[in-house]
Design an enzyme around this catalytic site. Sequence first.
Site, PDB file in Angstrom:
ATOM      1  N   CYS A 233      -2.084   2.021   6.099  1.00 41.95           N
ATOM      2  CA  CYS A 233      -2.374   2.803   4.898  1.00 41.95           C
ATOM      3  C   CYS A 233      -3.653   2.405   4.199  1.00 41.95           C
ATOM      4  O   CYS A 233      -4.170   3.178   3.400  1.00 41.95           O
ATOM      5  CB  CYS A 233      -1.193   2.749   3.927  1.00 41.95           C
ATOM      6  SG  CYS A 233      -0.889   1.118   3.234  1.00 41.95           S
TER       7      CYS A 233
ATOM      8  N   CYS B 268       3.928  -3.454   7.991  1.00 41.57           N
ATOM      9  CA  CYS B 268       2.632  -3.504   8.678  1.00 41.57           C
ATOM     10  C   CYS B 268       1.561  -4.072   7.755  1.00 41.57           C
ATOM     11  O   CYS B 268       0.424  -4.237   8.169  1.00 41.57           O
ATOM     12  CB  CYS B 268       2.236  -2.144   9.259  1.00 41.57           C
ATOM     13  SG  CYS B 268       1.226  -1.098   8.208  1.00 41.57           S
TER      14      CYS B 268
ATOM     15  N   HIS C 211      16.929 -15.306 -14.352  1.00 40.88           N
ATOM     16  CA  HIS C 211      17.843 -16.447 -14.315  1.00 40.88           C
ATOM     17  C   HIS C 211      18.970 -16.290 -15.316  1.00 40.88           C
ATOM     18  O   HIS C 211      18.773 -15.752 -16.404  1.00 40.88           O
ATOM     19  CB  HIS C 211      17.075 -17.736 -14.609  1.00 40.88           C
ATOM     20  CG  HIS C 211      16.143 -18.128 -13.509  1.00 40.88           C
ATOM     21  ND1 HIS C 211      16.514 -18.959 -12.488  1.00 40.88           N
ATOM     22  CD2 HIS C 211      14.847 -17.778 -13.262  1.00 40.88           C
ATOM     23  CE1 HIS C 211      15.486 -19.115 -11.655  1.00 40.88           C
ATOM     24  NE2 HIS C 211      14.469 -18.417 -12.108  1.00 40.88           N
TER      25      HIS C 211
END
Lengths: 133, 469, 489
Positions: C441, C436, C49
């Site tokens: 994986c 995905c 910020h």
Amino acid sequence: METILSPEKKELICIGCPLGCNVAVELEDGQITAITGNTCPRGADYVRKELTDPKRIVTSLVRVKGGELAVVPVKTVSDIPKGQVMDCIRELKAVELNAPVSMGDVAVKNVCGTGVDVVVTANVEKGTSCIEE
Amino acid sequence: MGSACKVHGWVERMRVDLVIIGGGPAGLAAAIAAREAGIENLVILERDARLGGILNQCIHNGFGLHTFKEELTGPEYAGRYIEKVREMKIPYRLDTIVIDLGETQEDCADHGEEAGRVNGESGGRRSAAEGVREQSRGGRARKLVTAMSRKDGLYTIEAEAVILAMGCRERPRGALNIPGYRPAGIYSAGTAQRYVNMEGRMPGREVVILGSGDIGLIMARRMTLEGAKVKLVAELMPYSGGLKRNIVQCLDDYGIPLRLRTTVVNIKGKERVEAVVVAKVDENSRPIPGTEEEIPCDTLLLSCGLIPENELSGKLGLAMNPATNGPLVNESLETGVPGVFACGNVLHVHDLVDYVSEEAAQAGRKAASYLQGNLPKPQEEIPVRVGKGVRYTVPGAVDVRRMGETQLIRFRVDNVYRDKNLEVCLNGKPVSSRRKRMLAPGEMEQVVLRKADLEGVLDLREISLQIVD
Amino acid sequence: MTDIIVIGGGVTGCAIARELSRRDWKVTVLERASDVCEGTSKANSGIVHGGFDAAPGSRKAALNVEGSRMMEALSRELDFPYKRNGSLVLSFDEKDRPLLQRLYDQGQQNGVEGLEILEAEQVRRLEPEVSENVVAALHAPSGGIVCPFGLTIALAENAAVNGVEFRLNTEVERIEKLEEGYRLITNRGIFRSAVVVNAAGVYADRFHNMVSAEKIRIIPRKGEYCLMDKKVGDYVSHTLFQLPTKFGKGVLVTPTVHGNLLAGPTAVDVGDPESVDTTPQGLEEVLKRAGLSVRALPARQIITSFAGLRAHEEQGDFVLGQPDDAPGFFDAAGIESPGLTCAPAIGRYIAQEVAGYLPAAEKKDFIAVRKGIPNMETAGPEERKRLIEENPAYAKVICRCELVTEGEILDAIHRPLGATTLDGIKRRTRAGMGRCQAGFCAPGTVEILARELGKDMGEICKNEPGSRFLTGYDKDGVTAAEKTNGQCM
């Protein structure tokens, strides 16, 4: 799946091929009197068999010792009675093959006394079942 | 000659006529067809450790009824093609991932290795497309395929033509935006399939499956046979997305309930799934309050559709069909980039592998024609438009000059239809109509166009398909 | 007996630990989870910020501007992804101009550099996809985006390299004030230390209130998010805030430092400090509100949603330093937004305070620089080649969506404070963070983890010990006689 329309009429989905025909069967005293809705003769054969002697091909796995993979897929060479599917699986639980195994190798002869053999459906080379090369 | 890496002796650049990306059913069939059509210098790049793609984990039977007239399991079906690839000595590279796809700007013809030489095959042979390559200089850009693997390092292949055969992937939970916790125990059906069928490991004991696509149905049976309890298959739509015979054989046979118009609205359990909450949905697929039911389970399998895996296609800037998520292709399965073809599930998701093989073989033959200079540049592509009830067609355009005597159009419908007519229209006028007993979105349909019919229409502007009463 | 115990391995605890490791103290971090960065630090906006938001004179205001100024140099020193993309606070109503002006003035007072109020057409020039309804915006060029995992893990690794001991899976149950120092009773034994630093996030009030009569109260405030595919990561380039109005604080739409698009968070106070579940209402609100900022939020590209809890202290400001009645106990509590931005500054502040209480010399051999895990996806061709030549495992892709290789996963496992879980790998390498969502994986990653840690695949967890990925072997559930499961009918 079997939809009972009336005591004398049933509708089955043929599983002979992906078309999945809705085949209607009319019965009289347990005897098939008419078969409609099938695209090919296999549809009629299927419902006749499904209503009298339902059978299934079973596919599963068995363990492999010393292979690149720990398991190998198997299938029953032809279909066996539907009621014996889980018995077949139970028999496969105890099976362990030694690598290498090849497609077509017999894993179990005459499974559950059905007269049908269970054969291997893939090749597993010797190796360690591990990602390391 | 390509510059070689000093340490490993890797070649950094080589030249081939045809690169096939993907060694699954599509890539294998495309490679065989291309070789049969005379293309010697080609290479298949496969990301997995073995050829065969997803078929290796599809150990159930039901493959090959069309192609081989017998019922095979996935590995057996793949095995037939793999054997042929080996017989034909088609070079392939395993564990190889393609990370980039582009086109050449300049002519860089004088260096490069034949890909075949790396596998000890077809090295030094003058390639079938050598002549075309000569002609094409300056005319057609070559394709650059950048790949890498442990064995061969990072390298670039210069190719005259490319066949995309990367397959598809499953839609993840996020895409469904299911609320709840994010514990272990949520898998796509394909991941579970891999664990169970390739490793003999169970991802769970008590299972709820969301989505009644074929993989979901097949996994319901597989999990059951391997000792898990499948409590429910929930389907958002009013119909199953899978083949009917799979509902019979995979669910009904084992008494697994299928609930249509039902979805998962909450996932409970902080570390491992403890329960899922399902609810009925209204006609807008929104959950209906008050219909929630909590189902204790340790696993949620998601089978909510497949998405063609086209990240690489994106690198070539191919125009895509939003209805299929695959590239737009013409009658030769050629994408918007000349010399780049697509087939199989990367083009559109198929229901049967037989159709994948068939389509891929066509892509292989067309790529061969292209390489041999027998595929003229598309001149007048007539769009194939979707009419009422049709969700998409492949191809999306036909060049009448380039088509054969007949042209297969594959399509899917957008809903379940019974006893309807499938109409083919040319310039909006119906020219053929076929009664269909049953049409369902889960099943791919096809229609054959005849060249004579198309040529018979003066000033053909549009081909369209529609479902009518 | 150790000199200093830090409770909590979130970004605050790790930033403090790293600053403490500059001096000759024996420092131990106690973290109840199986990895650092498992609480609020893993589920937030990842925003650095500018510093115009906090009330002038508050702790938040001072530390925000300082933290924001530190971040860029720190990102180079510790090698984590950070980008100064600038932020815009969008105003949708002419009537709200005074509010925008007040935010500008507040920023000036806080010392935020480069602030300017932009008119609608200027905003559109910067961000073509902003909503038609935008009438003006506050532009803060110093605003940035950071990888919250990257930052936290970098701080932790660097602290570990400089001698800080991390005790994971160690949950503090009770703290007792002794004559000198403190005794901490945990699920893994008893610890004693001269100094305790309380950086326990949503649980910080619990520990503070064990040693001090001046009670504090933390209210977990849930924020839900939707994360979109990298395909649409460039939909906006700035972080788009909404001007807080009577209709609420608004949600942001921002690119992430890795190139995804992020929308959120909601803000709902919840009682349960563990309730990090997303809700139908929350996700709907994120999309509805985020949709106000831009022309067409690409909601179809959502790849995951998640929720985090901010540790909101009811007074609304950070609680930092020693309570009057608990010398040697240092709070870093109530660290809600802009806590991620402030973390480096909080670390520095707490370390100074501790040095005043328990003097120690600065280490001469302090290692300030840390090198992160190589990143094949962002590496150029030469770098890729070099890595592969060094270790061919960098050519073996495990996660296709994010192009994460086995080499990177091996690195994540074997570096200081290495990953032991799937989530640990994910936060260090991004394997499984793509479109995905680990479908492809996860099996590969589980296999590598098992192999490298000398475990069976069945022992590998997603995160906490109860989150095993696999439940057994095929046919385990197939019993000899009974036909309950899988009766073929």
